[in-house]
Write a protein that holds these residues in place. Structure first.
Motif, PDB file in Angstrom:
ATOM      1  N   ARG A   1      -5.518  -1.710  -2.604  1.00  0.00           N
ATOM      2  CA  ARG A   1      -5.624  -1.559  -1.152  1.00  0.00           C
ATOM      3  C   ARG A   1      -6.116  -0.175  -0.746  1.00  0.00           C
ATOM      4  NH1 ARG A   1      -0.511  -1.727  -2.937  1.00  0.00           N
ATOM      5  NH2 ARG A   1       0.978  -0.119  -2.256  1.00  0.00           N
ATOM      6  N   MET A   2      -6.198   0.761  -1.711  1.00  0.00           N
ATOM      7  CA  MET A   2      -6.818   2.059  -1.435  1.00  0.00           C
ATOM      8  C   MET A   2      -7.488   2.550  -2.711  1.00  0.00           C
ATOM      9  SD  MET A   2      -3.311   4.330  -1.057  1.00  0.00           S
ATOM     10  CE  MET A   2      -4.189   5.609  -0.181  1.00  0.00           C
ATOM     11  N   PRO A   3      -8.564   3.352  -2.605  1.00  0.00           N
ATOM     12  CA  PRO A   3      -9.258   3.829  -3.808  1.00  0.00           C
ATOM     13  C   PRO A   3      -8.336   4.637  -4.711  1.00  0.00           C
ATOM     14  CG  PRO A   3     -10.574   4.222  -1.840  1.00  0.00           C
ATOM     15  CD  PRO A   3      -9.230   3.792  -1.362  1.00  0.00           C
ATOM     16  N   LEU A   4      -8.527   4.464  -6.011  1.00  0.00           N
ATOM     17  CA  LEU A   4      -7.708   5.192  -6.988  1.00  0.00           C
ATOM     18  C   LEU A   4      -7.995   6.690  -6.932  1.00  0.00           C
ATOM     19  CD1 LEU A   4      -5.620   4.396  -9.146  1.00  0.00           C
ATOM     20  CD2 LEU A   4      -7.491   4.322 -10.807  1.00  0.00           C
TER      21      LEU A   4
ATOM     22  N   GLN B   1      -1.547   0.972  -5.611  1.00  0.00           N
ATOM     23  CA  GLN B   1      -2.071  -0.179  -6.349  1.00  0.00           C
ATOM     24  C   GLN B   1      -0.914  -1.142  -6.629  1.00  0.00           C
ATOM     25  OE1 GLN B   1      -5.504   0.543  -6.756  1.00  0.00           O
ATOM     26  NE2 GLN B   1      -4.858   2.497  -5.846  1.00  0.00           N
ATOM     27  N   GLY B   2      -1.248  -2.423  -6.766  1.00  0.00           N
ATOM     28  CA  GLY B   2      -0.218  -3.402  -7.083  1.00  0.00           C
ATOM     29  C   GLY B   2       0.875  -3.392  -6.034  1.00  0.00           C
ATOM     30  N   GLU B   3       2.139  -3.364  -6.481  1.00  0.00           N
ATOM     31  CA  GLU B   3       3.268  -3.325  -5.548  1.00  0.00           C
ATOM     32  C   GLU B   3       3.900  -1.939  -5.467  1.00  0.00           C
ATOM     33  OE1 GLU B   3       5.993  -6.556  -5.712  1.00  0.00           O
ATOM     34  OE2 GLU B   3       4.413  -8.065  -5.518  1.00  0.00           O
ATOM     35  N   SER B   4       3.184  -0.926  -5.938  1.00  0.00           N
ATOM     36  CA  SER B   4       3.663   0.445  -5.771  1.00  0.00           C
ATOM     37  C   SER B   4       3.475   0.894  -4.329  1.00  0.00           C
ATOM     38  CB  SER B   4       2.897   1.395  -6.708  1.00  0.00           C
ATOM     39  OG  SER B   4       3.227   1.158  -8.053  1.00  0.00           O
ATOM     40  N   ASP B   5       4.248   1.910  -3.941  1.00  0.00           N
ATOM     41  CA  ASP B   5       4.081   2.491  -2.617  1.00  0.00           C
ATOM     42  C   ASP B   5       2.735   3.201  -2.515  1.00  0.00           C
ATOM     43  OD1 ASP B   5       6.574   1.627  -1.819  1.00  0.00           O
ATOM     44  OD2 ASP B   5       7.565   3.545  -2.185  1.00  0.00           O
ATOM     45  N   SER B   6       2.292   3.416  -1.282  1.00  0.00           N
ATOM     46  CA  SER B   6       1.036   4.131  -1.026  1.00  0.00           C
ATOM     47  C   SER B   6       1.331   5.536  -0.510  1.00  0.00           C
ATOM     48  CB  SER B   6       0.182   3.395   0.001  1.00  0.00           C
ATOM     49  OG  SER B   6      -0.229   2.143  -0.497  1.00  0.00           O
ATOM     50  N   PRO B   7       0.653   6.546  -1.046  1.00  0.00           N
ATOM     51  CA  PRO B   7       0.811   7.903  -0.511  1.00  0.00           C
ATOM     52  C   PRO B   7       0.053   8.055   0.797  1.00  0.00           C
ATOM     53  CG  PRO B   7      -0.839   7.892  -2.234  1.00  0.00           C
ATOM     54  CD  PRO B   7      -0.302   6.488  -2.159  1.00  0.00           C
TER      55      PRO B   7
END
Length: 339
Positions: free
Chosen positions: A253-256, A111-117
């Motif tokens: 950009r991806m579901p929580l 979410q936001g500007e955090s990385d995506s797993p």
């Protein structure tokens, strides 16, 4: 970008502990195409998690107040679905920092500007709460108040369930550091959102269709009227709704959560340490969390919920955002006197 991983502590003459970044250690690979421009006094950092992924943090230091001898607890904010740290930074971080609180707004992974797993979803109650706990353990020097909105409130509830029994220590047997308090803002109740959905289906079928279309089908991202009805008051100006609609679309950009796995982990267990003070705050015009959902959360924690009139689900962004902020500030004042 600066990182909040290596820190130095500065004690001012009034013994307030401050946290400032010392080294540039990490940055996020993702940048929102619709950026949130930080306000005066705010800074963006990235906390490196044990997984190696970076979590966005928007920080705003509290202004010194007249009563400088009082040590006000830091505030850590956790957003819900389709939001990120920016939703707190718009109004509430400036408000609470002006009232003397150091404020940290987190963007959960994906979410936001955090990385995506890796994977199709950002995480689970367990992983999100563990990320929040890691941030608090490594970056916050005194027990904070943890605030969560909507599904972020459910993450806070899971965190609360895993704080150990010892009081006012940073290290806990379940690795979730102690809290000065918890604030559940328009939170999904401990049993999850299934009760909300079923009540809507039987009592408000049209509303049930709208909220399902808006959230499950993400129609709020393309329909301005539906976005407004889902998250904001009727009095909210359309140009503001449009701005937040773009930020919400870009933030998530991806579901929580994977909702099936989420429901399998519910209801949230009760708190082990009943001494932690809890505020349950709701909105009278909330289109997502109904009055029974608010009351369920209040009953679970043994407190009377506070329901704010004339405001909708996105209580921290709505045109009357100050009402909710003032209610929390009043509760924080009582919390400080109790300490």
């Amino acid at each position: 970008m600066a990182a909040l991983n290596t820190l130095i502590l500065i004690t001012n003459p009034h013994h307030r502990m401050s946290i400032i970044p010392q080294a540039v250690l990490s940055s996020s690979n993702y940048k929102m195409r619709v950026p949130f421009e930080l306000k005066q006094g705010q800074s963006r950092h990235f906390h490196k998690l044990p997984s190696g992924l970076n979590m966005e943090v928007i920080f705003q230091k509290g202004h010194d107040k007249i009563d400088e001898e009082s040590r006000r607890p830091p505030l850590v904010f956790v957003h819900g679905s389709f939001h990120a740290a920016w939703c707190w930074a718009e109004h509430w971080l400036p408000f609470f920092s002006q009232n003397g609180f150091d404020c940290y707004a987190l963007s959960l992974l994906g979410q936001g500007e955090s990385d995506s797993p890796a994977g199709a979803v950002a995480g689970s109650l367990q992983t999100h709460a563990a990320d929040v706990a890691d941030f608090i353990h490594k970056e916050i020097q005194s027990p904070p108040v943890l605030l969560g909105h909507s599904f972020g409130g459910l993450i806070v509830q899971y965190y609360l369930a895993n704080v150990g029994n010892a009081k006012k220590t940073r290290e806990m047997e379940h690795s979730h550091p102690y809290l000065a308090g918890g604030v559940l803002v328009c939170s999904v109740p401990p049993s999850g959102n299934s009760g909300l959905v079923w009540r809507y289906l039987f009592s408000k079928p049209i509303a049930a269709f709208k909220v399902t279309r808006s959230l499950a089908a993400k129609a709020f991202q393309t329909s301005l009227p539906l976005c407004k009805e889902t998250f904001f008051s009727a009095a909210m100006e359309d140009h503001l709704v449009l701005r937040y609609q773009k930020l919400m679309t870009e933030s998530s950009r991806m579901p929580l959560f994977d909702l099936r796995k989420l429901n399998a982990s519910l209801p949230v267990p009760p708190m082990k340490d009943s001494s932690i003070k809890i505020l349950v705050l709701g909105a009278k015009d909330d289109f997502i969390v109904d009055a029974e959902g608010l009351n369920e959360t209040g009953r679970f924690y043994g407190v009377s919920p506070v329901c704010i009139e004339g405001i909708a689900h996105d209580i921290m962004l709505d045109c009357s955002w100050g009402k909710g902020a003032q209610a929390i500030l009043s509760w924080l004042a009582v919390l400080e006197r109790a300490d």
